[in-house]
Motif scaffolding. Sequence first.
Motif, PDB file in Angstrom:
ATOM      1  N   LYS A 277       4.054   8.702 -12.340  1.00 16.17           N
ATOM      2  CA  LYS A 277       4.505   9.957 -12.931  1.00 16.17           C
ATOM      3  C   LYS A 277       3.843  10.139 -14.301  1.00 16.17           C
ATOM      4  O   LYS A 277       3.521   9.161 -14.978  1.00 16.17           O
ATOM      5  CB  LYS A 277       6.031   9.974 -13.101  1.00 16.17           C
ATOM      6  N   THR A 278       3.658  11.399 -14.668  1.00 15.31           N
ATOM      7  CA  THR A 278       3.188  11.719 -16.007  1.00 15.31           C
ATOM      8  C   THR A 278       4.281  12.468 -16.751  1.00 15.31           C
ATOM      9  O   THR A 278       5.342  12.755 -16.195  1.00 15.31           O
ATOM     10  CB  THR A 278       1.891  12.536 -15.953  1.00 15.31           C
ATOM     11  N   VAL A 293       8.229   8.416 -25.733  1.00 11.48           N
ATOM     12  CA  VAL A 293       7.413   7.260 -25.333  1.00 11.48           C
ATOM     13  C   VAL A 293       7.590   6.894 -23.854  1.00 11.48           C
ATOM     14  O   VAL A 293       7.373   5.751 -23.459  1.00 11.48           O
ATOM     15  CB  VAL A 293       7.685   6.029 -26.229  1.00 11.48           C
ATOM     16  N   GLY A 294       7.963   7.866 -23.039  1.00 10.51           N
ATOM     17  CA  GLY A 294       7.879   7.660 -21.603  1.00 10.51           C
ATOM     18  C   GLY A 294       9.142   7.323 -20.856  1.00 10.51           C
ATOM     19  O   GLY A 294       9.081   6.931 -19.682  1.00 10.51           O
ATOM     20  N   TYR A 295      10.298   7.497 -21.486  1.00 11.38           N
ATOM     21  CA  TYR A 295      11.558   7.176 -20.805  1.00 11.38           C
ATOM     22  C   TYR A 295      11.725   7.990 -19.524  1.00 11.38           C
ATOM     23  O   TYR A 295      12.058   7.435 -18.461  1.00 11.38           O
ATOM     24  CB  TYR A 295      12.736   7.433 -21.749  1.00 11.38           C
ATOM     25  N   ASP A 296      11.483   9.297 -19.614  1.00  9.70           N
ATOM     26  CA  ASP A 296      11.691  10.137 -18.437  1.00  9.70           C
ATOM     27  C   ASP A 296      10.637   9.891 -17.368  1.00  9.70           C
ATOM     28  O   ASP A 296      10.926   9.974 -16.165  1.00  9.70           O
ATOM     29  CB  ASP A 296      11.723  11.613 -18.830  1.00  9.70           C
ATOM     30  N   MET A 297       9.407   9.576 -17.783  1.00 12.05           N
ATOM     31  CA  MET A 297       8.387   9.199 -16.801  1.00 12.05           C
ATOM     32  C   MET A 297       8.844   7.989 -15.992  1.00 12.05           C
ATOM     33  O   MET A 297       8.732   7.960 -14.766  1.00 12.05           O
ATOM     34  CB  MET A 297       7.067   8.838 -17.501  1.00 12.05           C
ATOM     35  N   ALA A 298       9.325   6.982 -16.719  1.00  5.13           N
ATOM     36  CA  ALA A 298       9.762   5.745 -16.059  1.00  5.13           C
ATOM     37  C   ALA A 298      10.938   6.003 -15.127  1.00  5.13           C
ATOM     38  O   ALA A 298      10.990   5.487 -14.000  1.00  5.13           O
ATOM     39  CB  ALA A 298      10.126   4.699 -17.109  1.00  5.13           C
ATOM     40  N   LYS A 299      11.888   6.779 -15.601  1.00  2.66           N
ATOM     41  CA  LYS A 299      13.072   7.069 -14.795  1.00  2.66           C
ATOM     42  C   LYS A 299      12.702   7.835 -13.524  1.00  2.66           C
ATOM     43  O   LYS A 299      13.201   7.527 -12.430  1.00  2.66           O
ATOM     44  CB  LYS A 299      14.078   7.874 -15.631  1.00  2.66           C
ATOM     45  N   MET A 300      11.816   8.823 -13.666  1.00  3.66           N
ATOM     46  CA  MET A 300      11.372   9.595 -12.503  1.00  3.66           C
ATOM     47  C   MET A 300      10.640   8.714 -11.487  1.00  3.66           C
ATOM     48  O   MET A 300      10.885   8.796 -10.277  1.00  3.66           O
ATOM     49  CB  MET A 300      10.456  10.737 -12.959  1.00  3.66           C
ATOM     50  N   ALA A 301       9.734   7.874 -11.976  1.00  7.65           N
ATOM     51  CA  ALA A 301       8.966   7.016 -11.071  1.00  7.65           C
ATOM     52  C   ALA A 301       9.884   6.021 -10.364  1.00  7.65           C
ATOM     53  O   ALA A 301       9.772   5.803  -9.152  1.00  7.65           O
ATOM     54  CB  ALA A 301       7.878   6.285 -11.848  1.00  7.65           C
ATOM     55  N   ALA A 302      10.794   5.408 -11.118  1.00  8.33           N
ATOM     56  CA  ALA A 302      11.706   4.431 -10.526  1.00  8.33           C
ATOM     57  C   ALA A 302      12.616   5.084  -9.493  1.00  8.33           C
ATOM     58  O   ALA A 302      12.795   4.561  -8.382  1.00  8.33           O
ATOM     59  CB  ALA A 302      12.532   3.763 -11.616  1.00  8.33           C
ATOM     60  N   ALA A 327      11.364  -2.922 -28.402  1.00  4.46           N
ATOM     61  CA  ALA A 327      12.099  -1.659 -28.278  1.00  4.46           C
ATOM     62  C   ALA A 327      11.847  -1.004 -26.928  1.00  4.46           C
ATOM     63  O   ALA A 327      12.759  -0.418 -26.327  1.00  4.46           O
ATOM     64  CB  ALA A 327      11.696  -0.710 -29.410  1.00  4.46           C
ATOM     65  N   ASN A 328      10.609  -1.095 -26.427  1.00  5.08           N
ATOM     66  CA  ASN A 328      10.325  -0.454 -25.150  1.00  5.08           C
ATOM     67  C   ASN A 328      10.962  -1.214 -23.993  1.00  5.08           C
ATOM     68  O   ASN A 328      11.400  -0.604 -23.023  1.00  5.08           O
ATOM     69  CB  ASN A 328       8.825  -0.311 -24.920  1.00  5.08           C
ATOM     70  N   GLU A 329      11.022  -2.533 -24.082  1.00  5.73           N
ATOM     71  CA  GLU A 329      11.704  -3.272 -23.018  1.00  5.73           C
ATOM     72  C   GLU A 329      13.169  -2.858 -22.964  1.00  5.73           C
ATOM     73  O   GLU A 329      13.720  -2.634 -21.881  1.00  5.73           O
ATOM     74  CB  GLU A 329      11.586  -4.783 -23.215  1.00  5.73           C
ATOM     75  N   LEU A 330      13.797  -2.733 -24.110  1.00  6.99           N
ATOM     76  CA  LEU A 330      15.223  -2.393 -24.147  1.00  6.99           C
ATOM     77  C   LEU A 330      15.494  -1.025 -23.524  1.00  6.99           C
ATOM     78  O   LEU A 330      16.368  -0.889 -22.665  1.00  6.99           O
ATOM     79  CB  LEU A 330      15.744  -2.455 -25.574  1.00  6.99           C
ATOM     80  N   ILE A 331      14.744  -0.008 -23.925  1.00 11.96           N
ATOM     81  CA  ILE A 331      15.027   1.319 -23.373  1.00 11.96           C
ATOM     82  C   ILE A 331      14.630   1.403 -21.896  1.00 11.96           C
ATOM     83  O   ILE A 331      15.211   2.181 -21.130  1.00 11.96           O
ATOM     84  CB  ILE A 331      14.353   2.449 -24.185  1.00 11.96           C
ATOM     85  N   THR A 332      13.676   0.566 -21.483  1.00 14.54           N
ATOM     86  CA  THR A 332      13.250   0.588 -20.082  1.00 14.54           C
ATOM     87  C   THR A 332      14.305   0.003 -19.164  1.00 14.54           C
ATOM     88  O   THR A 332      14.382   0.370 -17.980  1.00 14.54           O
ATOM     89  CB  THR A 332      11.905  -0.142 -19.933  1.00 14.54           C
ATOM     90  N   TYR A 333      15.146  -0.917 -19.653  1.00 16.69           N
ATOM     91  CA  TYR A 333      16.263  -1.397 -18.838  1.00 16.69           C
ATOM     92  C   TYR A 333      17.061  -0.204 -18.299  1.00 16.69           C
ATOM     93  O   TYR A 333      17.462  -0.182 -17.136  1.00 16.69           O
ATOM     94  CB  TYR A 333      17.211  -2.273 -19.664  1.00 16.69           C
ATOM     95  N   GLU A 334      17.293   0.751 -19.165  1.00 13.48           N
ATOM     96  CA  GLU A 334      18.104   1.912 -18.789  1.00 13.48           C
ATOM     97  C   GLU A 334      17.313   2.895 -17.928  1.00 13.48           C
ATOM     98  O   GLU A 334      17.843   3.458 -16.972  1.00 13.48           O
ATOM     99  CB  GLU A 334      18.645   2.576 -20.054  1.00 13.48           C
ATOM    100  N   ALA A 335      16.024   3.079 -18.240  1.00 11.18           N
ATOM    101  CA  ALA A 335      15.196   3.997 -17.457  1.00 11.18           C
ATOM    102  C   ALA A 335      15.056   3.533 -16.020  1.00 11.18           C
ATOM    103  O   ALA A 335      15.016   4.347 -15.084  1.00 11.18           O
ATOM    104  CB  ALA A 335      13.816   4.140 -18.108  1.00 11.18           C
ATOM    105  N   LEU A 336      14.995   2.219 -15.811  1.00 13.80           N
ATOM    106  CA  LEU A 336      14.855   1.677 -14.459  1.00 13.80           C
ATOM    107  C   LEU A 336      16.184   1.539 -13.728  1.00 13.80           C
ATOM    108  O   LEU A 336      16.214   1.142 -12.567  1.00 13.80           O
ATOM    109  CB  LEU A 336      14.173   0.300 -14.513  1.00 13.80           C
TER     110      LEU A 336
END
Length: 430
Positions: A277-278, A293-302, A327-336
């Motif tokens: 996703k972009t 920094v890509g939270y919604d991209m990650a959430k959409m792809a996951a 910081a990115n690992e932490l917010i990515t826990y939630e995005a995934l």
Amino acid sequence: MSSLAKAILLKTPLSSLLIRRTMATGSSPNRVFVVGVGMTKFEKPGSRDDFDYPDMAKECVTSALTDANVDYSKVEQACVGYVYGDSTCGQRALYPLGMTGIPIYNVNNNCATGSSALFLAYQLISGGLSNCVLALGFEKMQKGSLASVFSDRANPIQPHVENMMEIRELTASPMAAQLFGNAGLEHMEKYGTTEEHFAKIAWKNHNHSVNNPKSQFQDKYTLEQIKNAPKIHGMLTKLQCCPTSDGGAAAILASKQFVEENGLQDKAIEILGIEMKTDPSSSFKDKSCIKNVGYDMAKMAANSVYQKTGVKPSDVQVIELHDCFSANELITYEALGLCEEGKAGELIDRNDNTYGGKYVINPSGGLISKGHPLGATGLAQCYELTSQLRGDAGPRQVPKARLALQHNLGLGGACVVALYGKPDLKQAKL
């Protein structure tokens, strides 16, 4: 638990996955397997002046071919990722391995370059265009923080920087550290996350890398050392930031037909789903440093991967995700979807991100400790997860790993999320 997860965890056939794929896409794509992986040791830029990117490619591709017991002549197409280099570095890197006339695609998607090459290779097989495709990523980087190369044209990250500047004051810190560090500060203000939560992530990843011989760093630190290292931006200390690195990684992808014809069932790990996703409009319009920094991209792809495979986040045992900064690992826990939004701190406090907890996240050491040669990172994640699902990860092996998740992010932007599974292929054909 989903029928797919049950199939994998109980080592039964994955026919349910094919049914779900057909229902989700309207067709049944060809199944895609990783049959060989290889990577170099990641190193500080300039550690070996005689180790140029063709040398990296030769080492990791040869390792992947040997792992798969496949000759280079059987590779039908190649997808080669790198960020820093001239336009046909892919050809320059692969010609010494064999000038077979195959199509070679040069791929650049910033820090998601390696997984973008993997995504393209997957599509070539899934779409029935090839039976054996090489995905390769490498990088020969400059020392120090990332900087723009071109000053005479539009910078692709400029909209992200301008969006951040509408929310936070610009400082003299490295730009990437500001972008991701400000996302961490926003999470602290919104959810009460503490500086110690971010430090615990880096502490975990450095500890994991002690068992990874291919990691750039293999030093063990105390939590106090992580917290008291020089500050870079906000809560981020030097030991919570990934380094620049030299290195390469490769994967041989194959169709079901190729696996069966070459007797590779024992080697094969299936890519059950992969999505890229972009940036959606919310990355900018919502005026959030987290979304910038890509939270919604990650959430959409996951979410797309979960929907197409029928797998839930809770079904997964091992994860490699893009921890360019803690910081990115932490917010990515939630995005995934590994925890609810705002609950990443609780997941960390329960140790549900390491051995003995719900998930083992970045057993390789992640970008923070393993290193981050931009073009190679996504394929190094593939290397680690394939090793884990085969049971070949040695002292960092995650017990009973059957499902693995990959997340690789590039600002500008692109995000790739992939799900890997270990079916029981020994008793019957695929």
